[in-house]
Design an enzyme around this catalytic site. Sequence first.
Site, PDB file in Angstrom:
ATOM      1  N   SER A   1       0.831  -1.336   0.172  1.00  0.00           N
ATOM      2  CA  SER A   1      -0.039   0.164  -0.045  1.00  0.00           C
ATOM      3  C   SER A   1       0.843   1.316  -0.097  1.00  0.00           C
ATOM      4  CB  SER A   1      -0.874  -0.063   1.262  1.00  0.00           C
ATOM      5  OG  SER A   1      -1.250   1.116   1.539  1.00  0.00           O
TER       6      SER A   1
ATOM      7  N   TYR B   1      -1.865  -0.014  10.089  1.00  0.00           N
ATOM      8  CA  TYR B   1      -2.292  -0.686   8.902  1.00  0.00           C
ATOM      9  C   TYR B   1      -0.883  -0.420   7.880  1.00  0.00           C
ATOM     10  CZ  TYR B   1      -3.517  -1.106   3.962  1.00  0.00           C
ATOM     11  OH  TYR B   1      -3.737  -1.538   2.757  1.00  0.00           O
TER      12      TYR B   1
ATOM     13  N   LYS C   1       2.044  -3.421   6.437  1.00  0.00           N
ATOM     14  CA  LYS C   1       2.382  -3.637   5.176  1.00  0.00           C
ATOM     15  C   LYS C   1       3.823  -3.523   5.105  1.00  0.00           C
ATOM     16  CE  LYS C   1      -1.596  -4.517   3.197  1.00  0.00           C
ATOM     17  NZ  LYS C   1      -1.676  -5.543   2.613  1.00  0.00           N
TER      18      LYS C   1
END
Length: 324
Positions: free
Chosen positions: A117, A141, A145
């Site tokens: 991402s 988040y 990643k």
Amino acid sequence: MRKILVTGGAGYIGSHACKELSRAGYLPVSFDNLSNGHKKAVKWGPLIIGNINNSNQLNKVFTKYKPLAVMHFAGCISVGESEIRPSKYYKNNVKGTLSLLNVMKKFSVKYMVYSSSGAVYGKTKKNPIKETAIKKPTNPYGWSKLISEKMILKFSDICGIKFAILRYFNASGADKLLDIGECHKPETHLIPLVLKAALKKNNSIKIFGNNYKTKDGTCIRDYIHVSDLAKAHVLSLNKIIKDKKSFHLNLGTGKGYSVKEIIDLAKKITNKEIKVNIFPRRKGDIPEMIADSKKAKRILNWKIKNSDIKTILETAWNWHKKQI
Ligand code: UDP
């Protein structure tokens, strides 16, 4: 037929990748625990219901299907939720990726396309963002990643896995034939929430912060159509198989739209009134994120075909109307 294990193949981006894989002559084998995915989205190959953190289940799938490569989408995807439930993100995204890598190593599977991402960059000094920009995520988040990326790199060193790490910006839109589309429960992403608000009378959309240092005070994002993303996955897979070289790529359009602009465009396309309420900033949000995807265009010969914002909103709108 060459089989590709698609973790999260019943999910939004995973299912679009399966369609594209099938068009390219591969058999996508979806592995999904259906926590965010949907059985009916798996149309181009078998579905195995299982959890990436369960190595016994993974062992069975690898034994049965002997995949040539893995496309790894399974994971949690909401920035806001990751601030509230970080352990869920580290368990599913980091531990889950580690579990998958271990099984790939055991079965000598040598190729991986990883769903990363733009959130790995955090707040950058410059936009558009190149792959070489400093990476400093602002939320769990993004960290989940980035840590997963580092693990893939290490496994590549020790057991020769070739990888394509694809950092996408804001996946959006739906398959033009409406075979599949976006359906998260609960939904947290801007475009589907705006369109859902347009569908229901008296529903409103929250704007998380209107005092950012951007053109209209709301956050700017680079929206990329999910079918263009899916195409980039298959091109990347073909390239790592052919060249046996790993790479990182940003996937976006290079153009940004503010939250307010998206809402205004959605009003035009749907021809509906959408009520707007201003809320405080969402923790972990970055004011502006725009991808520099020159590298992807150069090395994959990737052509963005569906990502003008009108097509994104129209395909998503058609999909959401079909769901009621
Ligand atoms: N956003 C918003 N209202 C919502 C959902 C999102 O204002 O109901 C904003 C969010 O704060 C961010 C942008 O829309 O600035 C895109 O958010 P989304 O969750 O769609 O994707 P993200 O960029 O977080 O991955």
